[in-house]
Design a protein around this motif. Structure first.
Motif, mmCIF file in Angstrom:
data_model
loop_
_atom_site.group_PDB
_atom_site.id
_atom_site.type_symbol
_atom_site.label_atom_id
_atom_site.label_comp_id
_atom_site.label_asym_id
_atom_site.label_seq_id
_atom_site.Cartn_x
_atom_site.Cartn_y
_atom_site.Cartn_z
ATOM 1 N N TYR A 185 31.189 21.365 -8.754
ATOM 2 C CA TYR A 185 31.715 19.955 -7.322
ATOM 3 C C TYR A 185 31.856 19.285 -7.461
ATOM 4 O O TYR A 185 30.372 18.515 -8.191
ATOM 5 C CB TYR A 185 31.731 20.198 -6.193
ATOM 6 N N SER A 195 32.234 14.845 -6.559
ATOM 7 C CA SER A 195 31.884 13.886 -5.490
ATOM 8 C C SER A 195 31.889 12.371 -6.265
ATOM 9 O O SER A 195 30.720 12.318 -7.016
ATOM 10 C CB SER A 195 30.729 14.801 -5.187
ATOM 11 N N LYS A 196 31.930 11.873 -5.892
ATOM 12 C CA LYS A 196 31.963 10.943 -5.743
ATOM 13 C C LYS A 196 30.436 10.072 -5.160
ATOM 14 O O LYS A 196 30.143 11.002 -4.495
ATOM 15 C CB LYS A 196 32.514 9.380 -3.960
ATOM 16 N N ASP A 202 30.751 9.395 -11.108
ATOM 17 C CA ASP A 202 31.183 10.504 -9.696
ATOM 18 C C ASP A 202 29.397 11.492 -10.225
ATOM 19 O O ASP A 202 29.370 11.977 -11.484
ATOM 20 C CB ASP A 202 31.744 11.060 -10.666
ATOM 21 N N ARG A 251 27.405 15.709 4.480
ATOM 22 C CA ARG A 251 27.572 15.554 2.800
ATOM 23 C C ARG A 251 29.073 16.926 2.701
ATOM 24 O O ARG A 251 28.162 17.476 2.179
ATOM 25 C CB ARG A 251 26.309 15.915 2.390
ATOM 26 N N GLU A 252 29.812 16.665 2.058
ATOM 27 C CA GLU A 252 30.513 17.455 1.675
ATOM 28 C C GLU A 252 30.424 18.097 0.427
ATOM 29 O O GLU A 252 30.202 19.179 0.356
ATOM 30 C CB GLU A 252 31.949 16.593 1.357
ATOM 31 N N PHE A 253 29.465 17.834 -0.232
ATOM 32 C CA PHE A 253 29.357 17.808 -1.955
ATOM 33 C C PHE A 253 27.544 19.435 -1.865
ATOM 34 O O PHE A 253 27.930 19.686 -2.247
ATOM 35 C CB PHE A 253 28.539 17.210 -2.388
ATOM 36 N N LYS A 268 36.374 15.831 2.907
ATOM 37 C CA LYS A 268 36.150 16.670 1.206
ATOM 38 C C LYS A 268 36.589 15.185 0.660
ATOM 39 O O LYS A 268 35.282 15.171 -0.101
ATOM 40 C CB LYS A 268 37.908 17.441 0.578
ATOM 41 N N ASN A 269 36.538 14.340 1.275
ATOM 42 C CA ASN A 269 36.206 12.897 0.521
ATOM 43 C C ASN A 269 36.580 12.865 -1.574
ATOM 44 O O ASN A 269 35.501 12.473 -1.729
ATOM 45 C CB ASN A 269 34.947 11.931 0.548
ATOM 46 N N LEU A 296 36.184 15.349 -3.189
ATOM 47 C CA LEU A 296 35.208 16.341 -3.666
ATOM 48 C C LEU A 296 35.914 17.763 -4.191
ATOM 49 O O LEU A 296 37.094 17.909 -3.678
ATOM 50 C CB LEU A 296 34.280 17.850 -2.833
#
Length: 167
Positions: free
Chosen positions: A46, A48-49, A58, A127-129, A158-159, A161
């Motif tokens: 994935y 992610s930021k 990222d 933490r979405e990640f 999901k921000n 993601l």
């Protein structure tokens, strides 16, 4: 090695330096190659930021499920050695860029809090990640606190993601 009953463990992997896609794939292979670890499942990779400072690349993140007879601290020693082998340099900047980060997210239903390790991971629920990749490989998982992972991800944005590659 200490003699323990095998435990299902979830590890969160992340990297944003030195070809992070390859770092995560190679780290997963390094975990699977360890004689005391059996790889059970691996999520997609994935994008992610970054947490903390945004002036860094990222991240690439994944979650793997492993089976092991190691104790939590024995596993921590192994994951930290793998991080070092992949060029990890521990700095005071907690949220800075890194070549590899391996976090023990869940260790069976154990709860542990000492100077070296907190399990379940202290930040996992926000933490979405971590949550989305873990849900991918364990959609019916219930956390030690009794919360269903499927219910928890309904509350997490999901921000940005997104799946960027297969594991």
């Amino acid at each position: 090695m200490t003699n323990h009953v095998n435990s299902l463990v979830y590890l969160g992997l992340g990297a944003n330096l030195n070809a992070p896609l390859e770092q995560l794939r190679n780290a997963t292979q390094a975990l699977a190659a360890h004689p005391s670890i059996t790889l059970v499942a691996s999520s997609s990779l994935y994008g992610s930021k970054p947490m903390g400072p945004q002036d860094q690349p990222d991240y690439v993140n994944s979650v793997v499920a492993i089976d092991t007879a190691l104790s939590p601290l024995e596993l921590l020693d192994i994951t930290q050695q793998i991080e070092l082998d992949f060029g990890r340099v521990r700095k005071a900047d907690r949220w800075g860029p890194r070549t590899l980060d391996i976090d023990i997210i869940l260790f069976k239903n154990q709860q542990l809090d000492n100077e070296r390790l907190t399990v379940p991971h202290y930040g996992m629920k926000v933490r979405e990640f971590v949550l989305y990749p873990m849900h991918e490989i364990a959609p019916d998982l219930a956390l030690p606190c009794g919360t269903d992972l499927a219910d928890l991800i309904k509350t997490i944005d999901k921000n940005g993601l997104s799946i960027i590659a297969a594991s």
